[in-house]
Design an enzyme around this catalytic site. Sequence first.
Site, PDB file in Angstrom:
ATOM      1  N   ASP A 239      21.067  44.033 106.309  1.00 29.51           N
ATOM      2  CA  ASP A 239      22.089  43.555 105.526  1.00 29.51           C
ATOM      3  C   ASP A 239      22.991  43.344 106.914  1.00 29.51           C
ATOM      4  O   ASP A 239      22.266  43.608 108.037  1.00 29.51           O
ATOM      5  CB  ASP A 239      22.582  45.043 105.090  1.00 29.51           C
ATOM      6  CG  ASP A 239      23.795  44.493 103.777  1.00 29.51           C
ATOM      7  OD1 ASP A 239      23.836  43.510 103.919  1.00 29.51           O
ATOM      8  OD2 ASP A 239      24.449  45.263 102.823  1.00 29.51           O
TER       9      ASP A 239
HETATM   10  C1  BGC Z   1      25.236  43.125 101.319  1.00 29.49           C
HETATM   11  C2  BGC Z   1      24.112  42.097 100.935  1.00 29.49           C
HETATM   12  C3  BGC Z   1      24.385  40.967 101.429  1.00 29.49           C
HETATM   13  C4  BGC Z   1      25.021  40.907 102.054  1.00 29.49           C
HETATM   14  C5  BGC Z   1      24.963  38.883 102.785  1.00 29.49           C
HETATM   15  C6  BGC Z   1      26.605  42.315 102.370  1.00 29.49           C
HETATM   16  O1  BGC Z   1      27.639  42.645 102.498  1.00 29.49           O
HETATM   17  O2  BGC Z   1      25.472  44.212 101.241  1.00 29.49           O
HETATM   18  O3  BGC Z   1      23.673  43.088  99.531  1.00 29.49           O
HETATM   19  O4  BGC Z   1      23.513  40.438 100.390  1.00 29.49           O
HETATM   20  O5  BGC Z   1      26.218  40.635 102.268  1.00 29.49           O
HETATM   21  O6  BGC Z   1      26.378  38.582 101.403  1.00 29.49           O
END
Ligand code: BGC
Length: 741
Positions: A239
Amino acid sequence: MTAITEANVAAARTLLAELTLDEKVDMIHAAGLFRTEGVPRLGIPPFKMDDGPMGPREELHNDNWAPLYNTRDRVTYLPSGSAVASTWNRDLAHKAGQVLGAEARGRGKDVILGPSINIKRSPLCGRNFEYMSEDPYLTGEQGVAFVKGVQESDVAACAKHYAANSQETDRLEVDETISERALREIYLPAFEDVVKRGGVLSLMGAYNLVNGEQCCESKRLLDDILRGEWGFRGFVVSDWSAVKRTVASARVGLDVEMSVTPNFDEYYFANPLRKAVQNGEVDEVDIDAKVLRVLAVMDALHMLPAYGEHGEHGAENTARKPGSYATLAHAQAALDVARESIVLLKNEADDQGHTLLPLDEHSMRRVLVVGANADRIHSSGGGSAVIKALHEVTPILGLNGQLGGNVEIEYALGYDAKQVVQDDSWQEDSLENSVDSAADDAERAAHLREEAVSLAREYAASGDPVIFVGGLDHEYDLEGRDRENLQLPYGQDALIEALLEVNPNTILVFVAGSPVAMPWADCARAIVWNWYNGCESGTALAETLLGRVNPSGHLPETFPMALEDSPAHSIGTFGPGLHVRYDEDIFVGYRHYETEHVPVLFPFGHGLGYTTFDYSACDVRLVDDEVRLAFTVTNTGKRAGKAVPQVYFGLEGTGESRPIKELRGFTKVELQPGESRQIELVLDAARALRYWSNESGAYALAPAAHVYVGESVADIRLTGFLAACEAADSDQSKDGMAITA
Ligand code: BGC
């Protein structure tokens, strides 16, 4: 196309042998907020990723979170994960996935960051709207169908967030104490399903810690379970900012580091990793393993140059599908999903047997619509799941559009809701807990309420319908923040009570992604739950209210009476504190409510329609490795409709304390008025009887099970029993098991 083949791995190996350390390192960390670096001299492209589960996100700058503001990134806005789950229709989950994959590919993406398949542990989790269910089986079934749909377009789905990312508060640091049994039965199985049965090509490592270990550093989660036990051959991306240390993540199967800052060379998997290899802290074979997995996925997606028989570099790969986005066909698919996801929670008949729904559009001359959610869109918020929708039909537009010019629609706002506009810098800020900054204007609130209530009174006198459309919005259903309580915001409870008092026939519609308390529920005759339902949300809602669509959505989660009833809150801990305890163990959601006989507002699996179904003649037997169930469903009403028979097992003879009912099967069947159909369901016995034995620390098979078939976990229509015995004389026996029903 889904799973990775030996040929993909062989092609990846050929390329890997030609890469320098620098090139390899560049392939496994971000070179943009949503992409890695390619190796042009070998024809290896960068990996282009994009959020999120409801459609590909708008184009952002490569190195900052501001949108490009181009006019070419509008997409089809799909119903949220909760809505997809709520259809209880695998074909529709597949269709939603197909649209997402085609749109992502059409936008030139290689990896789409969804589906979000974390389990809804608490009704307060800010991202529940993205997630599917409190139940791992329903999440797994819909997740598998969705992933397969996505990957048909030569795009990798990315199941997230692995694992147990069930709260937003302190999401980067929270350490969750979870028993092995709860992990194995509740929080991991949907991931296991999308890996083993869905062939998912990538997973996202979660921010949080599980039992003291960062998910993105966990040998257990990433190597032993994911790759060792489940045989995953795709890649794991962190993540955004979930990698916290170079060596610890490099040594385990975390393959690609992404983050929120633009200093890409300083990422843990960039210069620090190069140094760690040079000074011997990280072995280059660990890097090779990561690059191999990335290349194998690229090859499976037809991203790599085609190779000739002798391994020489070939021409550009022309086998890759082109995709398409913002098409009419995709909007139609979104409508198909929305039509089956809306849940009719209540539709009480009066003394004469009349219900408020469906509305009789032929006798209708005017209708009063009250509430902020009637007239607003929701695609533009929520966090990383935000969508720049080509269009979004609001409830009032849907009603007006479907009813046409002969019916007058009067609208009263009723209450002020905060305008949700997502800030450009949202993503960087989201690493901190965000705060709610609501400010009330009591005088204006009283005025809006009075205006709506006096109109509702007038409509009560004339007998014309009143529809309230309220609920939540992405100020509440929001990444980076959990809700504080179950209460409807913006003073809606007081307004609803006042509306029901002057007009008990007010129809209540809620647009929201997670349950709310309904203190006035007993006084309401009709309650409809609409989710964040994609670009055709208002159309599907209007069709449902008018009876052109017979509602067939069923709740994928329990609506509790009060927060204190929720096991995550009454037994375990949730929210702030950097350490939460999942002490409720496997008793999540209905597993707790049913077993402990806790009354709920609406049970898991609940959903009414404009017809009724009768269930009869249950037969359950074990044949070879399969549990075969047969029963008859009859449409006893006057309209065609879709029934959702649900199969629950109560495992027996395990010697351990277990939930009395657990979902093990379901189907959806359309029946004409008066039609009867024999339903045959075949369940994999090894899956249906599987449980995690605390005693042996391994999966085991229960020797027996109560079998329940019903329309919700609390509305059981048929029962059976599946027993193991030595009954050699039983003609149903097989492998020492005999079944009685
Ligand atoms: C989220 C993810 C997301 C990523 C990219 C993170 O803050 O938890 O689900 O895919 O950002 O935007």
